[in-house]
Scaffold this active site. Structure first.
Site, PDB file in Angstrom:
ATOM      1  N   LEU A 124       0.821  -1.216   0.000  1.00 24.49           N
ATOM      2  CA  LEU A 124       0.000   0.000   0.000  1.00 24.49           C
ATOM      3  C   LEU A 124       0.855   1.265   0.000  1.00 24.49           C
ATOM      4  O   LEU A 124       0.377   2.332  -0.369  1.00 24.49           O
ATOM      5  CB  LEU A 124      -0.948   0.010   1.204  1.00 24.49           C
ATOM      6  N   HIS A 127       6.295  -9.869   4.648  1.00 26.98           N
ATOM      7  CA  HIS A 127       6.151  -8.499   4.137  1.00 26.98           C
ATOM      8  C   HIS A 127       5.958  -7.493   5.283  1.00 26.98           C
ATOM      9  O   HIS A 127       6.616  -6.450   5.324  1.00 26.98           O
ATOM     10  CB  HIS A 127       4.966  -8.457   3.163  1.00 26.98           C
ATOM     11  N   HIS A 174       8.477  -4.472   7.014  1.00 26.49           N
ATOM     12  CA  HIS A 174       8.148  -3.059   7.265  1.00 26.49           C
ATOM     13  C   HIS A 174       8.657  -2.617   8.636  1.00 26.49           C
ATOM     14  O   HIS A 174       9.119  -1.495   8.798  1.00 26.49           O
ATOM     15  CB  HIS A 174       6.628  -2.836   7.235  1.00 26.49           C
TER      16      HIS A 174
HETATM   17 NI    NI Z   1       3.608  -3.147   2.485  1.00 27.29          NI
END
Ligand code: NI
Length: 168
Positions: free
Chosen positions: A94, A135, A139
């Site tokens: 995103l 994932h 982050h």
């Molecule tokens: Ni991401």
């Protein structure tokens, strides 16, 4: 609940190492609710706190994209404890809207995770969930999925990304 602004590729806050979550608080309940709502709004599978500018080891995952409440997971100070096999498939983020690239990830991933009440448990995931664990935990370590590619490919992706976002 509120939709929060998702910060995007190039924002230096996405490159920071996040801090462990300490005592749980009503503010963190609010943050978790906002992360779920923002992820759903953006049709994501998950969202990490650093993506809304909060550098805490906290992320949410919902591989059902809002279809099945039992799939909602809150990751708190998570750590990968075991990986197995590999899967090759498309991945997106995103914080890098419009970009999907094929990336190899482990097929199965087991994580150690804290609950809001401070107790710990392990969760195993396969396929999409295993990919989401990797994932989102990336982050929290300041890593975006495009950083797995070499400099040449990364530059091609970056140019494509900048072009798309200039046009819109
Ligand atoms: Ni991401």
């Amino acid at each position: 609940m509120a939709i929060r602004t998702v910060i995007t590729w190039g924002d230096p806050r996405l490159k920071l190492n996040s801090a462990d979550v300490g005592d749980w608080s009503p503010e963190l309940d609010q943050l978790v609710a906002d992360l779920f709502e923002t992820s759903l709004e953006e049709e994501g599978v998950g969202l990490a706190a650093p993506q809304v500018g909060v550098n805490l080891n906290l992320a949410v995952i919902d591989t059902s994209c809002g279809e099945d409440p039992s799939q909602k997971l809150i990751l708190i100070n998570p750590e990968i404890v075991h990986t197995e096999g590999s899967q090759i498939g498309p991945e997106g983020c995103l914080s890098i809207p419009g970009i999907h690239e094929v990336l190899e990830r482990p097929k199965k991933v087991r994580i150690k995770n804290r609950r809001p009440d401070g107790t710990w448990h392990e969760i195993s995931g396969e396929d999409l969930l295993a990919r989401a664990f990797c994932h989102e935990i990336d982050h929290l370590r300041g890593r975006l999925f495009v950083e797995y590619f070499g400099p040449v490919k990364r530059q091609v992706i970056q140019r494509r990304y900048q072009k798309q976002h200039k046009a819109s």
